[in-house]
Design a protein around this motif. Sequence first.
Motif, PDB file in Angstrom:
ATOM      1  N   PHE A 167       0.848  -1.192   0.000  1.00  0.00           N
ATOM      2  CA  PHE A 167       0.000   0.000   0.000  1.00  0.00           C
ATOM      3  C   PHE A 167       0.885   1.244   0.000  1.00  0.00           C
ATOM      4  N   LEU A 168       0.617   2.121  -0.942  1.00  0.00           N
ATOM      5  CA  LEU A 168       1.314   3.401  -1.023  1.00  0.00           C
ATOM      6  C   LEU A 168       0.318   4.436  -0.527  1.00  0.00           C
ATOM      7  N   MET A 169       0.660   5.094   0.573  1.00  0.00           N
ATOM      8  CA  MET A 169      -0.334   5.941   1.242  1.00  0.00           C
ATOM      9  C   MET A 169       0.139   7.383   1.362  1.00  0.00           C
ATOM     10  N   GLY A 170      -0.681   8.298   0.912  1.00  0.00           N
ATOM     11  CA  GLY A 170      -0.351   9.712   1.047  1.00  0.00           C
ATOM     12  C   GLY A 170      -1.609  10.543   1.162  1.00  0.00           C
ATOM     13  N   VAL A 171      -1.416  11.844   1.195  1.00  0.00           N
ATOM     14  CA  VAL A 171      -2.516  12.807   1.050  1.00  0.00           C
ATOM     15  C   VAL A 171      -1.959  13.938   0.199  1.00  0.00           C
ATOM     16  N   GLY A 172      -2.800  14.555  -0.605  1.00  0.00           N
ATOM     17  CA  GLY A 172      -2.339  15.686  -1.411  1.00  0.00           C
ATOM     18  C   GLY A 172      -1.073  15.335  -2.179  1.00  0.00           C
ATOM     19  N   GLY A 173      -0.031  16.148  -1.985  1.00  0.00           N
ATOM     20  CA  GLY A 173       1.200  15.995  -2.751  1.00  0.00           C
ATOM     21  C   GLY A 173       1.866  14.635  -2.602  1.00  0.00           C
ATOM     22  N   THR A 174       1.825  14.048  -1.422  1.00  0.00           N
ATOM     23  CA  THR A 174       2.474  12.740  -1.267  1.00  0.00           C
ATOM     24  C   THR A 174       1.679  11.649  -1.977  1.00  0.00           C
ATOM     25  N   ARG A 176      -8.386  -5.412   1.298  1.00  0.00           N
ATOM     26  CA  ARG A 176      -7.260  -6.290   0.979  1.00  0.00           C
ATOM     27  C   ARG A 176      -6.094  -6.111   1.954  1.00  0.00           C
ATOM     28  N   MET A 177      -6.225  -5.252   2.938  1.00  0.00           N
ATOM     29  CA  MET A 177      -5.114  -5.061   3.873  1.00  0.00           C
ATOM     30  C   MET A 177      -5.183  -6.074   5.011  1.00  0.00           C
ATOM     31  N   THR A 178      -4.054  -6.706   5.280  1.00  0.00           N
ATOM     32  CA  THR A 178      -3.982  -7.682   6.377  1.00  0.00           C
ATOM     33  C   THR A 178      -2.699  -7.421   7.185  1.00  0.00           C
ATOM     34  N   GLU A 179      -2.492  -8.241   8.176  1.00  0.00           N
ATOM     35  CA  GLU A 179      -1.253  -8.140   8.970  1.00  0.00           C
ATOM     36  C   GLU A 179      -0.002  -8.439   8.147  1.00  0.00           C
ATOM     37  N   ARG A 180      -0.228  -9.070   6.990  1.00  0.00           N
ATOM     38  CA  ARG A 180       0.900  -9.416   6.122  1.00  0.00           C
ATOM     39  C   ARG A 180       1.175  -8.314   5.089  1.00  0.00           C
ATOM     40  N   SER A 181       0.420  -7.218   5.143  1.00  0.00           N
ATOM     41  CA  SER A 181       0.598  -6.146   4.168  1.00  0.00           C
ATOM     42  C   SER A 181       1.728  -5.220   4.595  1.00  0.00           C
ATOM     43  N   VAL A 182       2.131  -4.361   3.683  1.00  0.00           N
ATOM     44  CA  VAL A 182       3.170  -3.393   3.987  1.00  0.00           C
ATOM     45  C   VAL A 182       2.741  -2.042   3.419  1.00  0.00           C
ATOM     46  N   VAL A 183       3.018  -0.980   4.181  1.00  0.00           N
ATOM     47  CA  VAL A 183       2.597   0.369   3.806  1.00  0.00           C
ATOM     48  C   VAL A 183       3.818   1.275   3.706  1.00  0.00           C
ATOM     49  N   LEU A 184       3.869   2.025   2.620  1.00  0.00           N
ATOM     50  CA  LEU A 184       4.889   3.080   2.489  1.00  0.00           C
ATOM     51  C   LEU A 184       4.163   4.412   2.459  1.00  0.00           C
ATOM     52  N   THR A 185       4.596   5.326   3.303  1.00  0.00           N
ATOM     53  CA  THR A 185       3.980   6.648   3.318  1.00  0.00           C
ATOM     54  C   THR A 185       5.070   7.722   3.363  1.00  0.00           C
ATOM     55  N   ALA A 186       4.657   8.973   3.338  1.00  0.00           N
ATOM     56  CA  ALA A 186       5.613  10.082   3.328  1.00  0.00           C
ATOM     57  C   ALA A 186       4.957  11.323   3.916  1.00  0.00           C
TER      58      ALA A 186
END
Lengths: 353, 353
Positions: free
Chosen positions: B47-54, B90-100
């Motif tokens: 999961f690639l997570m941001g708001v606005g510009g990110t 689709r998010m579970t404990e096995r998922s990974v998130v990148l944010t900024a």
Amino acid sequence: MQETEKIEIMNFDQEGYLADGKAAVEAGKKMAQIADRVADEGYDAVFLMGVGGTWDELMQLEYLMNKFGDKDLEVYLIHAAEWNVMGHKRMTERSVVLTASESGTTPEVLEAVKKLKQMGVRTFAMTKPEGPIGQAVGAENCIRMASNHGAGGCEMGYYLADCFGLRLLNRRGCFPKFDLFIEQTENVWAELLDMRKRFEPKAEEFARKYGLAPYTMFIGSGALWGETILFSMCILEEMQWKRTRYITSHDFFHGTLELLEPGVPVVLFKGEDECRALDNRVEAFLRSGKTGDEDYLIIDTAEYAIPGLDDDFRVIVSPWILSSLVTDRMAAYYETVTKHNLKYRRYYHQFDY
Amino acid sequence: MQETEKIEIMNFDQEGYLADGKAAVEAGKKMAQIADRVADEGYDAVFLMGVGGTWDELMQLEYLMNKFGDKDLEVYLIHAAEWNVMGHKRMTERSVVLTASESGTTPEVLEAVKKLKQMGVRTFAMTKPEGPIGQAVGAENCIRMASNHGAGGCEMGYYLADCFGLRLLNRRGCFPKFDLFIEQTENVWAELLDMRKRFEPKAEEFARKYGLAPYTMFIGSGALWGETILFSMCILEEMQWKRTRYITSHDFFHGTLELLEPGVPVVLFKGEDECRALDNRVEAFLRSGKTGDEDYLIIDTAEYAIPGLDDDFRVIVSPWILSSLVTDRMAAYYETVTKHNLKYRRYYHQFDY
């Protein structure tokens, strides 16, 4: 309803609309039958494919299928022009595609449908059976759009698409109340007519005040986001040549809010799903007085009751309500103010490009 | 490069930028190490997570991971505010998130990161380790953004995110040339500096001609679409209070084209991926003379060579190029024309809402 029964709706054929509604219910049964066929045959993923307004319209079904669907259901909203050049890595011969075209000729959709047929992907279209797209998918895979006039086109298109998508969910065990939903919405058209009557003065007031504004902002989210785009882009931009800015309730706070100043009309479409919390934040900001911008209108679908409708179904009908109010009524009153015929185009369908 | 070497870039610290570039390469190594850790541990979805510009910035990585990834790779771009109310099936404990978060404090991201931690979802952030978001993810999961000044912020952010995402692909056997990519882009910063120099007169000319225009249109697609939004919304709307309209090359033809008329500035960002065919269609329309609108600018990343770079990598660096030209240079020249300080805000970060 009694008190509003005799009220006119400007440039609107009420009997024609109710007849279209009946036809939509019949067409909806065919959509559910197609869904049954797909469910019987099996499928690995559902693709909702459109361009412009049809892409916008199918967005609510993508939202609903993700909301009500199980974890393993794959549903993707794709843009035909983009798919024509990019494809989609999750599409296989076991996939199913639902598309739509009011004109029946949309070039990007026609190109995609022909490719899909070559690939052996089942493709269904809400369109004229006699048009090129209808011909390409074949009569048995084609459902005529229910509306004979533009005014109720969108919500009846929503209804048809939902009959397909929600039935597919039902067959997966995800939307057990499908039959109840069909039953409770059979006469929804009379309610949507009544909402039009109630909204008539608001539509007229807003269009008179802001129809000539150089720039207007529209904010929405969740199940209403597709309709927010559709009204801003397909109605006001395409049919009225008005400059608009549409933005989600969540991303509004990351740039677009800085454009608010006295004299900029802002319309917030408040929905009835999880994202209402995001709409509420926008509403609080607009009402805070901090922007100095008093020219805002809040259209909250929750203010438009449908007696006898399950609470669970409100999210499904919320875009139908919004479409009735804005894509139909607001558009009609914009036309009277701008004196710009909704049917006139500079470029679209005027020549090849 | 020799001829342009001594050319100044307005309000731009060239040495500082190159130093930042070196730091980005070091930070990129850490990103790749994090990706290795994730690949070793396994994951079900990214999961690639941001708001606005990110959110805009992470969009190019979603595009690239889908483009280069295998059929089974799941990658989703999510908006933190929306995720906070809706979650993701689709998010579970096995998922990974990148944010900024450049500020390190973005409230929606902070809220999401705290929830993710409670849920036990691995979360990595490109942000200040000492900020609230950095603290929430923990030092070992935090990578400091490389840029100390705003000018190269975006493309270096792209670089870091790409090091993570492309390395993950590499570990799946999908992007075998990862090491070559890192090697060939080590000194890309000097090239991006050189492109700025070449673009300087164009940026100045466009800003002088159109910086005060009431409404400007920006069109893009594919790997450049996120940057198209970012420049329109985060720079021109947020930092310059300019009214803009951003639209994809494919949906442009379904409404927005009607807004073209003499005096409306239009900028088309042409990219180097499959969607270039869609950009070409827009270009042909703009050049057809049918709109009477002569005020268009075409920025084609393909005109900016990077000697020694594999053709396969052009799509990856195309948003870095565009960001250097517009989010950095065009913005700088807009400021000189509008006399509106890029740092000034009406509402954002001015008070709570």
